[in-house]
Design a protein around this motif. Structure first.
Motif, PDB file in Angstrom:
ATOM      1  N   ILE A  14       0.831  -1.218   0.000  1.00 24.41           N
ATOM      2  CA  ILE A  14       0.000   0.000   0.000  1.00 24.41           C
ATOM      3  C   ILE A  14       0.858   1.258   0.000  1.00 24.41           C
ATOM      4  O   ILE A  14       0.569   2.223  -0.701  1.00 24.41           O
ATOM      5  N   MET A  15       1.948   1.250   0.770  1.00 23.95           N
ATOM      6  CA  MET A  15       2.741   2.469   0.934  1.00 23.95           C
ATOM      7  C   MET A  15       3.806   2.648  -0.140  1.00 23.95           C
ATOM      8  O   MET A  15       4.213   3.779  -0.433  1.00 23.95           O
ATOM      9  N   ASN A  16       4.250   1.550  -0.744  1.00 23.08           N
ATOM     10  CA  ASN A  16       5.357   1.652  -1.692  1.00 23.08           C
ATOM     11  C   ASN A  16       4.967   1.389  -3.138  1.00 23.08           C
ATOM     12  O   ASN A  16       5.835   1.302  -4.008  1.00 23.08           O
ATOM     13  N   THR A  17       3.674   1.211  -3.408  1.00 20.67           N
ATOM     14  CA  THR A  17       3.196   1.095  -4.791  1.00 20.67           C
ATOM     15  C   THR A  17       1.955   1.968  -4.949  1.00 20.67           C
ATOM     16  O   THR A  17       1.406   2.469  -3.964  1.00 20.67           O
ATOM     17  N   ASP A  18       1.525   2.110  -6.186  1.00 20.14           N
ATOM     18  CA  ASP A  18       0.301   2.858  -6.472  1.00 20.14           C
ATOM     19  C   ASP A  18      -0.817   1.919  -6.907  1.00 20.14           C
ATOM     20  O   ASP A  18      -1.824   2.343  -7.461  1.00 20.14           O
ATOM     21  N   ALA A  19      -0.645   0.629  -6.658  1.00 22.28           N
ATOM     22  CA  ALA A  19      -1.568  -0.380  -7.177  1.00 22.28           C
ATOM     23  C   ALA A  19      -2.765  -0.583  -6.248  1.00 22.28           C
ATOM     24  O   ALA A  19      -2.748  -0.206  -5.074  1.00 22.28           O
ATOM     25  N   ILE A 167      -8.817  -1.377  -2.092  1.00 25.91           N
ATOM     26  CA  ILE A 167      -8.204  -2.391  -1.237  1.00 25.91           C
ATOM     27  C   ILE A 167      -9.296  -3.373  -0.831  1.00 25.91           C
ATOM     28  O   ILE A 167     -10.327  -2.967  -0.287  1.00 25.91           O
ATOM     29  N   ALA A 168      -9.092  -4.647  -1.103  1.00 27.18           N
ATOM     30  CA  ALA A 168     -10.098  -5.667  -0.792  1.00 27.18           C
ATOM     31  C   ALA A 168      -9.559  -6.633   0.254  1.00 27.18           C
ATOM     32  O   ALA A 168      -8.364  -6.965   0.254  1.00 27.18           O
ATOM     33  N   LEU A 169     -10.447  -7.096   1.140  1.00 25.30           N
ATOM     34  CA  LEU A 169     -10.077  -8.018   2.219  1.00 25.30           C
ATOM     35  C   LEU A 169     -10.912  -9.280   2.136  1.00 25.30           C
ATOM     36  O   LEU A 169     -12.118  -9.223   1.861  1.00 25.30           O
ATOM     37  N   SER A 170     -10.276 -10.428   2.400  1.00 23.20           N
ATOM     38  CA  SER A 170     -11.029 -11.683   2.438  1.00 23.20           C
ATOM     39  C   SER A 170     -10.207 -12.764   3.122  1.00 23.20           C
ATOM     40  O   SER A 170      -8.982 -12.794   3.006  1.00 23.20           O
ATOM     41  N   ALA A 171     -10.900 -13.644   3.832  1.00 19.21           N
ATOM     42  CA  ALA A 171     -10.253 -14.821   4.412  1.00 19.21           C
ATOM     43  C   ALA A 171     -10.544 -16.064   3.595  1.00 19.21           C
ATOM     44  O   ALA A 171      -9.946 -17.113   3.821  1.00 19.21           O
ATOM     45  N   THR A 172     -11.473 -15.964   2.635  1.00 23.32           N
ATOM     46  CA  THR A 172     -11.926 -17.140   1.887  1.00 23.32           C
ATOM     47  C   THR A 172     -12.052 -16.790   0.422  1.00 23.32           C
ATOM     48  O   THR A 172     -12.997 -16.109   0.025  1.00 23.32           O
ATOM     49  N   LEU A 173     -11.119 -17.262  -0.383  1.00 21.23           N
ATOM     50  CA  LEU A 173     -11.176 -17.008  -1.824  1.00 21.23           C
ATOM     51  C   LEU A 173     -10.866 -18.276  -2.591  1.00 21.23           C
ATOM     52  O   LEU A 173      -9.873 -18.950  -2.326  1.00 21.23           O
ATOM     53  N   ALA A 174     -11.724 -18.607  -3.548  1.00 17.50           N
ATOM     54  CA  ALA A 174     -11.445 -19.736  -4.428  1.00 17.50           C
ATOM     55  C   ALA A 174     -10.459 -19.329  -5.514  1.00 17.50           C
ATOM     56  O   ALA A 174      -9.648 -20.122  -5.961  1.00 17.50           O
ATOM     57  N   THR A 187      -9.856   0.815 -14.584  1.00 16.34           N
ATOM     58  CA  THR A 187      -8.907   1.750 -13.976  1.00 16.34           C
ATOM     59  C   THR A 187      -7.590   1.658 -14.736  1.00 16.34           C
ATOM     60  O   THR A 187      -7.375   0.747 -15.536  1.00 16.34           O
ATOM     61  N   ASN A 188      -6.679   2.571 -14.450  1.00 15.39           N
ATOM     62  CA  ASN A 188      -5.352   2.526 -15.065  1.00 15.39           C
ATOM     63  C   ASN A 188      -4.302   2.006 -14.094  1.00 15.39           C
ATOM     64  O   ASN A 188      -3.115   2.247 -14.258  1.00 15.39           O
ATOM     65  N   ARG A 189      -4.763   1.291 -13.067  1.00 16.79           N
ATOM     66  CA  ARG A 189      -3.845   0.701 -12.095  1.00 16.79           C
ATOM     67  C   ARG A 189      -3.925  -0.815 -12.158  1.00 16.79           C
ATOM     68  O   ARG A 189      -4.979  -1.381 -12.437  1.00 16.79           O
ATOM     69  N   LYS A 190      -2.814  -1.469 -11.857  1.00 13.23           N
ATOM     70  CA  LYS A 190      -2.849  -2.924 -11.707  1.00 13.23           C
ATOM     71  C   LYS A 190      -3.263  -3.263 -10.283  1.00 13.23           C
ATOM     72  O   LYS A 190      -3.303  -2.379  -9.406  1.00 13.23           O
ATOM     73  N   ALA A 191      -3.565  -4.517 -10.040  1.00 13.66           N
ATOM     74  CA  ALA A 191      -3.899  -4.989  -8.691  1.00 13.66           C
ATOM     75  C   ALA A 191      -2.904  -6.057  -8.285  1.00 13.66           C
ATOM     76  O   ALA A 191      -2.538  -6.915  -9.098  1.00 13.66           O
ATOM     77  N   ILE A 192      -2.454  -6.004  -7.029  1.00 13.92           N
ATOM     78  CA  ILE A 192      -1.470  -6.970  -6.553  1.00 13.92           C
ATOM     79  C   ILE A 192      -2.029  -7.740  -5.361  1.00 13.92           C
ATOM     80  O   ILE A 192      -2.874  -7.246  -4.622  1.00 13.92           O
TER      81      ILE A 192
END
Length: 434
Positions: A14-19, A167-174, A187-192
């Motif tokens: 979060i602090m060191n990227t713009d993604a 920013i998305a949060l989850s404990a359960t992802l398939a 958007t013009n940003r990637k997601a990591i």
């Protein structure tokens, strides 16, 4: 204060990227702090001229719980935390508009109502917002509500003429890939992805089945049998009983209360669902966080991120609608002991035949899942044949197996039953959080 692994990884992203950022880790691993603390740190360096963070939650109860948690966390930083939904008074909403700083918590429906009725309020509140934090994002995926939320974010960005970091949060992802696409699309940003290597956690799952006959006299006897069995399992346990309907929640709690009176035991059974008042739900949540051995009969309202403290046991009464619900609920127990325990009680009407459930494409996936787990060793050949013939069951099996044995998932159509059986045996003993 030492940061948890999840928080360290998320802070760097979060602090060191713009993604955009997806944070996924097991229940009670500090995901809330992992999202908010770095975002607030950035806002402290470059303050927003409006609401700094828009927090989106699937449930008002979760908003209420997080409001208390964040308010306590941020009280010394003079950062206000507000809620905006149908339960919030007009005077409180006016206060939000006047202060127009800090964190605002909403459901998708509340955001949609604002955009439709008072879009000028949306422009005022979110004209310089930096982050949108989406909690329990798995609950939105693959549903109309998830599509609605995506459209709302795009509409809000176009209305305010800016793009927000998501920013998305989850404990359960398939599948993390689908969420990363969801976050970065339009958007013009990637997601990591921020996913730590979770500490190992043992899993214990117990399955008890009862056949409810049609004859009323015998039916009552069987119902008393499973209710007594459940009551005995709950002795000296802090637990949540998950039910599939509000009616079932009430009837189960009443049955357990009746047994407690008969045994002259204290009444420690509470209910938690959307039809009871906020005060009753809050009382149940407060009791659950204490050291008392409380048992709450609940619907999905306690499935998601509401803090319920450390549980000894989770009970699943009937099959949930989604396998992700099963994993989410299982993760509720064992915070301290590092052993997640679940008791599944399956009630079948008439002749008990799990396999018949899987013949219909409309079958509830978790029922197929339970059927496979219960009978894979005893009737492996028959089940394997039925899974191969049924598209819904086959796809479900691939989804589950892909998390533990990717090669078996790819070769499911040709796989021998011993490979299939091994994958599920390992799954039952493995860490259930992805």
């Amino acid at each position: 204060m030492k940061l948890k692994v999840t928080q360290e990884i998320a802070a760097d992203a979060i602090m060191n990227t713009d993604a955009h950022v997806l944070i996924t880790s097991r229940t009670a691993s500090g995901k809330t702090e992992a999202a908010f603390l770095p975002a607030l740190s950035l806002l402290s360096k470059k303050p927003s001229k409006s609401i700094g963070i828009l927090y989106i939650s699937p449930l008002k109860d979760l908003i209420n719980d997080q409001n208390k948690r964040l308010s306590s966390l941020l009280k010394y930083g003079n950062i206000p935390v507000f809620s905006w939904n149908g339960d919030v008074s007009g005077s409180q909403k006016q206060k939000v508009l006047e202060i127009n700083q800090g964190i605002l918590q909403m459901t998708p429906e509340s955001l949609e109502a604002m955009l439709m009725v008072n879009p000028q309020n949306a422009v005022r509140l979110f004209s310089d917002t930096q982050f949108i934090i989406i909690d329990e994002i798995h609950s939105f995926l693959g549903s109309d509500r998830g599509g609605e939320l995506f459209n709302l974010m795009v509409r809000l960005e176009r209305l305010c003429g800016r793009q927000y970091r998501r920013i998305a949060l989850s404990a359960t992802l398939a599948s993390a890939r689908s969420v990363l696409w969801y976050l970065s699309s339009q958007t013009n940003r990637k997601a990591i992805l921020c996913k730590p290597r979770d500490e190992e956690k043992d899993v214990e799952i117990y399955l008890q089945t009862y056949t409810i006959p049609h004859e009323e006299e015998v039916k009552q006897k069987v119902e008393q049998e499973w209710q007594t069995f459940l009551y005995d399992q709950l002795r000296d346990q802090k637990a949540i009983i998950f039910c599939n309907s509000r009616e079932e929640t009430e009837s189960t709690a009443n049955a357990l209360k009746k047994i407690a009176r008969k045994c002259k035991d204290p009444d420690r059974f509470l209910v938690h669902h959307g039809s009871v008042s906020a005060q009753i739900r809050e009382r149940a949540e407060t009791k659950m966080k204490s050291d008392e051995k409380i048992v709450i009969c609940a619907t999905v309202t306690l499935e998601l991120g509401i803090d319920v403290g450390d549980l000894d046991l989770v009970v699943e009464l009937g099959a949930p609608w989604k396998v992700s619900s099963l994993l989410q609920r299982l993760g509720r127990s064992g915070r301290v002991s590092k052993v997640s325990k679940m008791l599944m009680i399956i009630l079948e009407k008439g002749e008990c035949n799990f396999i018949c459930v899987s013949r219909e494409r409309t079958a509830r996936p978790a029922q197929i899942f339970f059927a496979i787990c219960a009978f894979i060793k005893k009737r492996g050949n028959e089940i394997m044949a039925k899974i191969k013939r049924n598209p819904a069951a086959r796809e479900l099996a691939k989804l589950i197996m892909s998390q533990y044995d990717p090669q078996s998932s790819k070769d499911l159509d040709e796989a021998p039953k011993e490979v299939f059986g091994t994958a599920f045996e390992e799954m039952l003993q493995a860490e259930m959080d992805e």
